[in-house]
Design an enzyme around this catalytic site. Structure first.
Site, PDB file in Angstrom:
ATOM      1  N   ASP A  99       0.831  -1.202   0.000  1.00 17.20           N
ATOM      2  CA  ASP A  99       0.000   0.000   0.000  1.00 17.20           C
ATOM      3  C   ASP A  99       0.865   1.251   0.000  1.00 17.20           C
ATOM      4  O   ASP A  99       2.014   1.236   0.423  1.00 17.20           O
ATOM      5  CB  ASP A  99      -0.960   0.009   1.195  1.00 17.20           C
ATOM      6  CG  ASP A  99      -0.249  -0.199   2.529  1.00 17.20           C
ATOM      7  OD1 ASP A  99       0.826  -0.818   2.551  1.00 17.20           O
ATOM      8  OD2 ASP A  99      -0.791   0.256   3.558  1.00 17.20           O
ATOM      9  N   GLU A 175       0.659  -1.528   5.806  1.00 15.46           N
ATOM     10  CA  GLU A 175       1.662  -0.834   6.601  1.00 15.46           C
ATOM     11  C   GLU A 175       1.360   0.661   6.700  1.00 15.46           C
ATOM     12  O   GLU A 175       1.621   1.287   7.725  1.00 15.46           O
ATOM     13  CB  GLU A 175       3.052  -1.059   6.004  1.00 15.46           C
ATOM     14  CG  GLU A 175       4.195  -0.812   6.970  1.00 15.46           C
ATOM     15  CD  GLU A 175       4.790   0.579   6.865  1.00 15.46           C
ATOM     16  OE1 GLU A 175       5.801   0.829   7.523  1.00 15.46           O
ATOM     17  OE2 GLU A 175       4.241   1.423   6.121  1.00 15.46           O
TER      18      GLU A 175
END
Length: 455
Positions: A99, A175
């Site tokens: 991400d 994350e």
């Protein structure tokens, strides 16, 4: 303290010019750049990592690596690739996140946070090569470093380096975030809990060492800050606007929104001293925790006429490895008690503590990266800029569980294809220095034993 590491223990295996030459020849810079651009151009905002996850899985399979997935939800899978493990060497795990920071792409939410021109910035989702530099947030954070260790593993395989220890290649969601707060609750809004943390517990990995591959400008640190998000609620009284008598002293206004000014001034003064007061330095790096207010909520805009009785301040603060969330809560309470308020409460909405590796236990890994850096870049490894040890990175997950871990990688901002190639070479050499080369066995020479006797 110098910027260079005092190498106190050797890497498990020696590497030299012969290995560097073989691996450098096996790294195709154009292929690496294309991989970073292709992977970076797959839209992968938080909670939408599925397409990027599938791409990494398919790439691992197509390149002949053992690949599997594991995830808390079908849409947000961790990807695990494996190479080597054909001897008695140490196991090394590389990890990077799928991400990338971006708007939510929910118009109402984004309009409350971003200027219109910021939302139009193409670097949120796009990556490209221009004037010899790579553009786009996904390459900077974190699919550029991810591409580097994928190509590093391919180079090891291509150059014929069979590893004694096992090399894990992992790509994780979550994350960046988000975090479950207020009305956004449940597994759909989990961030770090479903990424490397979930992978560690359920991904079938058993590393001796771990590296969070992220842009560190080729430096290294084994520190990582945590953070806490506190909700500070100020209470007041609802008052029908036509009967309101505006007080001379703003702190006496019944609407707690009016009390924000003095409270924010006090929090600002506190925040100015916070970084140096909690600064932490050790051989592995320097952590300088920062703090700021991320959000303020009060009242209901479409239900007006009597002000509000509650205003909420959402304050984020970094936590070094020496801090606890409770310490911060006590500091904030002391600030608020300095005001004559109708009432307030302070509640941690998110808590993640910081961690560091044990200096002696992480020393062989640091030595391996140092040797690899000297062979690749011609100078010793340096400690990373304090900004990289003052944030959360996924090496925290492994240090939390007593697996010596560091974060290190390429130039963070506007890297060049040469930067990617050098980072890939460092990752490949480091894997060889940690895992070692597997020795070829004669057919039929292996005998399982229990204790000193064959089965």
């Amino acid at each position: 303290m110098t910027d260079h590491f005092d190498i106190k223990a050797p890497a498990p295996y020696e590497i030299g010019d012969e290995e560097r030459a073989a691996l450098a020849a096996a790294i195709d810079k154009d292929e690496l750049t294309e991989l970073a651009l292709t992977l970076g151009n797959i839209p992968s905002p938080s909670r939408q990592e599925a397409a990027a996850s599938k791409f990494v899985y398919d790439w691992l399979e197509s390149e002949g690596f053992d690949a599997r997935t594991c995830g808390a939800t079908p849409e947000r899978q961790n990807v695990i690739g494996e190479y080597g493990g054909n001897g008695d060497g140490a196991n090394l795990l590389y990890t990077a996140h799928l991400d990338t920071e971006s708007p939510t792409y929910e118009p109402v939410l984004d309009a409350a946070r971003y200027r219109p021109e910021t939302l139009k910035n193409r670097e949120w989702l796009e990556c490209w090569l221009e004037d010899g530099k790579l553009y786009g947030y996904p390459i900077a954070n974190d699919r550029g470093p991810m591409s580097c260790f994928l190509i590093a593993a391919k180079a090891l395989k291509k150059a014929g380096f069979d590893l004694a220890g096992k090399l894990y290649l992992t790509a994780c969601p979550g994350e960046i975030g988000p975090e479950p707060i207020e009305e956004r609750q449940g597994v759909e809004f989990l961030g770090k809990d479903i990424g490397a943390h979930y992978l560690f517990h359920h991904g079938g990995v058993a590393p001796d060492y771990a590296i969070a591959a992220e842009g560190c400008d080729f430096g290294l640190t084994w520190l990582g800050c945590g953070y806490a998000v506190f909700r500070i609620r100020l209470y007041g009284q609802g008052m029908f606007t036509p009967i309101l008598e505006t007080p001379e002293n703003i702190l006496e206004h019944p609407n707690p929104i009016y009390r924000l000014g003095p409270v924010l001034d006090a929090l600002h003064e506190w925040s100015k001293a916070y970084p140096e007061r909690h600064r932490y330095e050790c051989e592995g790096g320097i952590s300088i925790p920062k703090t700021q207010i991320d959000s303020i909520k009060a009242g209901i805009p479409h239900s007006f006429g009597a002000g509000t009785e509650v205003v909420s301040i959402y304050l984020e603060a970094g936590l070094t490895v020496k801090q606890k969330a409770a310490d911060l809560q006590h500091e904030l309470k002391q600030i608020l008690r300095g005001f004559d308020l109708d009432g307030f409460d302070i509640e941690p909405m998110v808590v993640r503590h910081g961690f560091e590796a044990d200096a002696a236990e992480v020393a062989p890994l640091v030595a391996a990266v140092d040797s690899s850096t000297r062979l690749t870049r011609g100078h010793p490894l340096e400690r990373a800029n304090p900004v990289y040890s003052s944030m959360w990175r996924d090496h925290n997950v492994f240090n939390m569980h007593r697996i010596p871990a560091v974060t290190t990688g390429m130039m963070r901002w506007r890297p060049t294809p040469d930067d990617l190639a050098e980072s890939a070479l460092i990752y490949a050499l480091t894997a060889l220095a940690i895992c070692g080369r597997a020795e070829k066995r004669r057919a039929g020479s292996y005998k399982p034993v229990y204790g000193d006797k064959p089965f």
